[in-house]
Design a protein around this motif. Sequence first.
Motif, mmCIF file in Angstrom:
data_model
loop_
_atom_site.group_PDB
_atom_site.id
_atom_site.type_symbol
_atom_site.label_atom_id
_atom_site.label_comp_id
_atom_site.label_asym_id
_atom_site.label_seq_id
_atom_site.Cartn_x
_atom_site.Cartn_y
_atom_site.Cartn_z
ATOM 1 N N ALA A 195 -12.011 5.770 -7.953
ATOM 2 C CA ALA A 195 -12.345 5.071 -6.782
ATOM 3 C C ALA A 195 -12.145 3.453 -7.146
ATOM 4 N N LYS A 196 -12.676 3.249 -8.337
ATOM 5 C CA LYS A 196 -12.810 1.762 -8.715
ATOM 6 C C LYS A 196 -11.208 1.334 -9.115
ATOM 7 N N ASP A 197 -10.472 2.274 -9.647
ATOM 8 C CA ASP A 197 -9.056 1.941 -10.061
ATOM 9 C C ASP A 197 -8.238 1.599 -8.869
ATOM 10 N N MET A 198 -8.755 2.323 -7.758
ATOM 11 C CA MET A 198 -7.784 2.422 -6.498
ATOM 12 C C MET A 198 -8.164 1.034 -5.746
ATOM 13 N N VAL A 199 -9.635 0.612 -5.776
ATOM 14 C CA VAL A 199 -9.925 -0.604 -4.983
ATOM 15 C C VAL A 199 -9.382 -1.914 -5.925
ATOM 16 N N GLU A 200 -9.404 -1.802 -7.109
ATOM 17 C CA GLU A 200 -8.988 -2.721 -8.072
ATOM 18 C C GLU A 200 -7.378 -3.341 -7.854
ATOM 19 N N GLU A 201 -6.716 -1.879 -7.602
ATOM 20 C CA GLU A 201 -5.625 -2.198 -7.470
ATOM 21 C C GLU A 201 -4.959 -2.845 -6.060
ATOM 22 N N TYR A 202 -5.796 -2.433 -5.052
ATOM 23 C CA TYR A 202 -5.828 -3.191 -3.765
ATOM 24 C C TYR A 202 -6.110 -4.478 -3.739
ATOM 25 N N VAL A 203 -7.234 -4.913 -4.412
ATOM 26 C CA VAL A 203 -7.726 -6.341 -4.598
ATOM 27 C C VAL A 203 -6.458 -7.211 -5.432
ATOM 28 N N GLU A 204 -5.919 -6.615 -6.303
ATOM 29 C CA GLU A 204 -4.636 -7.295 -7.104
ATOM 30 C C GLU A 204 -3.652 -7.553 -6.011
ATOM 31 N N SER A 205 -3.185 -6.390 -5.097
ATOM 32 C CA SER A 205 -2.176 -6.594 -4.234
ATOM 33 C C SER A 205 -2.536 -7.661 -3.398
ATOM 34 N N ILE A 206 -3.545 -7.790 -2.592
ATOM 35 C CA ILE A 206 -3.991 -8.725 -1.771
ATOM 36 C C ILE A 206 -4.068 -10.328 -2.457
ATOM 37 N N SER A 207 -4.133 -10.157 -3.508
ATOM 38 C CA SER A 207 -4.385 -11.460 -4.297
ATOM 39 C C SER A 207 -3.081 -12.304 -4.354
ATOM 40 N N GLN A 208 -1.976 -11.515 -4.188
ATOM 41 C CA GLN A 208 -0.427 -12.507 -3.937
ATOM 42 C C GLN A 208 -0.203 -12.691 -2.802
ATOM 43 N N LYS A 209 -1.031 -12.548 -1.814
ATOM 44 C CA LYS A 209 -0.692 -12.956 -0.328
ATOM 45 C C LYS A 209 -0.445 -14.523 -0.304
ATOM 46 N N ASN A 210 0.175 -14.850 0.753
ATOM 47 C CA ASN A 210 0.480 -16.435 0.826
ATOM 48 C C ASN A 210 -0.672 -16.866 1.762
ATOM 49 N N ILE A 211 -0.964 -18.060 1.144
ATOM 50 C CA ILE A 211 -2.341 -18.732 1.829
ATOM 51 C C ILE A 211 -1.795 -20.140 1.890
ATOM 52 N N THR A 212 -1.503 -20.642 3.427
ATOM 53 C CA THR A 212 -1.209 -22.016 3.593
ATOM 54 C C THR A 212 -2.526 -22.985 3.728
#
Length: 522
Positions: free
Chosen positions: A53-70
């Motif tokens: 469960a921890k690995d899944m959530v961390e992978e998700y956080v890593e993916s959204i950390s690459q989103k573009n914020i203006t």
Amino acid sequence: MKKFIRGLVCLCLILTVAILPEMRAKAEEDENKILSGIFVEDMSLEGKTLQEAKDMVEEYVESISQKNITLIAVDGNEVQITPADIGLFWSNQDIVEEAAGIGRIGNVVQRYKASKDLQYQNRVYKLEFDIDRELTGNLLSEKCAAYNKQAVDATLSRVDGNFVINPGQNGQIIDETASLELIYNFFNDEWNRQDSSLKLVIKEDNSKGNEQELGQVKDVLGTFTTSFKTSGSSRSANVRNGCQLINGTTLYPGDEFSTYETVSPFTQENGYYMAGSYLNGQVVDSLGGGICQVSTTLYNAVLLSELEVTERHNHSMIVTYVDPSADAAIAESAGKDFKFVNNTQAPIYIEGYTTDDKTISFTIYGMETRSSNRQVSYESEVISKTHPDTEVIYTDGSLPIGSISVQSAHIGYKANLWKVVKEDGKEVSREMVNSSFYKAAPRTATVGVATADPNAYNEIMAAVATNNIDHVKNVAAALAAAAAPPVAQTPEGGTAPVASTPESGATPVAAESIQAPAEEGQ
């Protein structure tokens, strides 16, 4: 029948021995799996172990950390970042451990109730985030603040001896503290985990000064003049340039003035030339040589105006254009600056100018509040002198034999500067302003020794060994005369030099150059 029963019992025992451990292991495995109905945001944790469960959530956080914020700065200017750029991280990682414990912790009744509750209502955990505040602050300062529209303060200028008020203009800048909190709250309360935009907090940057304030500037608070008549063209140009860079400065109450920041950088593009300056007890050429006479002249005008001096340094060796302890050196390499604060209740204006006969003056204008019967003066007190008792001679194999450059000796001083206040001509106070120490420096000479003539080389080196500069000068002059080309009679009865051949070994002899004291700094 008895045999059949005994066989059946044995078979049951065998099956029990073989299957029970596997059943127990499966039960334990199921015991460590997260129950159905438990989510982190929209991610189901059902059937996962704590680590999965921890690995899944961390992978998700890593993916959204690459989103573009203006980030939207002043005038709608945009700065593109990702959450990773500001160090976004998952801050409530304990929720996974809590989720894994549902239905597994407590007594039988509590575990049973928790399991049954999940059949009627899912348990959904929300991710919480934090940011690297230092990293975020740097990003705001370096990238977003580049679009700030700084306020332009109202200033004074002098035209034909009269003050002219130049109106100011308000600006707009990022409120970095408020914007940092805005970013933090955005990621925790508003972010939909997709590409997004965020308008930063913008605040008004109010300009200083108005006609009423600047109209108070009418009086001469202090003025001082020094001479640079003995300076060469390059040093004179540096003095004039530095003076012009300071001229016209308006300072409001509480403002601090940095001489170094105002007159630098010391580059050709900023109007400077190579001229003499002090370095490690020697006079060397550097861009901006002479600028310390500018800071020193301003220092004395500031003292007479009784403004607050916040940084001042004496030169490493004595200068000749002011008394000991009345100087103010600036030097980039040594981190020296001359700074002062406008500690009056009104703006002040600095006027600087140079004259054709090579004088530099600074006059500080403001609102005079001191009594008319009060006079301020400054006295230099020499505590001790140190006379150098040696000479130093350097040889230079890149210079022709007999060429010699001499630098004068410098007397060492220890001196104090006193502020003397008189009222109606009677001394009422005497206060020490600073104490300065100036190093003694011996008379030095750099002698050229390059020659193809071994006898001439031995002769000049023998002279150098005496450590007597005047003797070296005499030997150098003799070598120069011997090396001079012979003079031939011309048909008209005049004389002309005869060119020497490369094989003759003769070398040109440079005239002696005595360098006058310069000043430390650029």
